[in-house]
Design a protein around this motif. Sequence first.
Motif, PDB file in Angstrom:
ATOM      1  N   TRP A  14       0.852  -1.192   0.000  1.00 47.54           N
ATOM      2  CA  TRP A  14       0.000   0.000   0.000  1.00 47.54           C
ATOM      3  C   TRP A  14       0.887   1.241   0.000  1.00 47.54           C
ATOM      4  N   PRO A  15       0.576   2.218  -0.848  1.00 51.84           N
ATOM      5  CA  PRO A  15       1.413   3.415  -0.921  1.00 51.84           C
ATOM      6  C   PRO A  15       1.144   4.420   0.193  1.00 51.84           C
ATOM      7  N   LEU A  16       0.032   4.286   0.886  1.00 56.08           N
ATOM      8  CA  LEU A  16      -0.326   5.215   1.962  1.00 56.08           C
ATOM      9  C   LEU A  16      -0.590   4.432   3.240  1.00 56.08           C
ATOM     10  N   ARG A  17      -0.434   5.117   4.351  1.00 57.54           N
ATOM     11  CA  ARG A  17      -0.642   4.513   5.672  1.00 57.54           C
ATOM     12  C   ARG A  17      -1.834   5.169   6.359  1.00 57.54           C
ATOM     13  N   PRO A  18      -2.397   4.529   7.366  1.00 53.76           N
ATOM     14  CA  PRO A  18      -3.520   5.152   8.084  1.00 53.76           C
ATOM     15  C   PRO A  18      -3.181   6.552   8.607  1.00 53.76           C
ATOM     16  N   LEU A  48      -6.296   5.732  -4.473  1.00 56.93           N
ATOM     17  CA  LEU A  48      -7.015   6.335  -3.345  1.00 56.93           C
ATOM     18  C   LEU A  48      -8.417   6.682  -3.814  1.00 56.93           C
ATOM     19  N   HIS A  49      -9.406   6.268  -3.049  1.00 57.95           N
ATOM     20  CA  HIS A  49     -10.805   6.539  -3.376  1.00 57.95           C
ATOM     21  C   HIS A  49     -11.504   6.996  -2.105  1.00 57.95           C
ATOM     22  N   ALA A  71      -5.776   1.317  -2.434  1.00 65.13           N
ATOM     23  CA  ALA A  71      -5.438   0.129  -3.214  1.00 65.13           C
ATOM     24  C   ALA A  71      -3.923  -0.052  -3.232  1.00 65.13           C
ATOM     25  N   PRO A  72      -3.480  -1.294  -3.372  1.00 65.37           N
ATOM     26  CA  PRO A  72      -2.041  -1.551  -3.407  1.00 65.37           C
ATOM     27  C   PRO A  72      -1.433  -1.256  -4.780  1.00 65.37           C
ATOM     28  N   SER A 113     -18.143  10.975  -4.998  1.00 63.70           N
ATOM     29  CA  SER A 113     -16.858  10.315  -4.774  1.00 63.70           C
ATOM     30  C   SER A 113     -15.773  10.996  -5.592  1.00 63.70           C
ATOM     31  N   ARG A 114     -14.552  10.750  -5.168  1.00 64.10           N
ATOM     32  CA  ARG A 114     -13.384  11.200  -5.923  1.00 64.10           C
ATOM     33  C   ARG A 114     -12.329  10.107  -5.788  1.00 64.10           C
TER      34      ARG A 114
END
Length: 136
Positions: A14-18, A48-49, A71-72, A113-114
């Motif tokens: 995953w490119p982002l973390r919580p 990212l959604h 998403a990964p 949504s975006r």
Amino acid sequence: MSARNRRLPRHLSWPLRPNDVRAALGVGPAAAVDLAFDDRPWKDGTLLHVAWVPALDSGLDPLSSLRIRIAPTPDAYRTAARLVMLGHAMPQFAAWTAAARAASGGWGLSAHSRSWRLAGRGVQHRDDERPYPEAG
């Protein structure tokens, strides 16, 4: 998210973390955020959604109307994807979610949504599940 505590194949990350999402939202770790990490990439490249799903109870925190999905990406691209997402998508995400949470009238009463995906050295976004713009 730790590689030890994940359900992804070894070649995906995953490119982002919580904490990236919480920082963009301006909330602490105790805030209830509907945040999910998908276990496979989206076919259209979305990383990212965020969806705005209006709460029926107007007394709820507007944060409860946000549904966020990450998403990964292939491991080989994770670092580059993370830098681009943090530098480009997350400021846009922060602005969009702030506007959604502050919206009044008709916009706030309907679903929106975006989504963001990588596009060269930046990102592309799309609204309300429409196709991403053609690269040009």
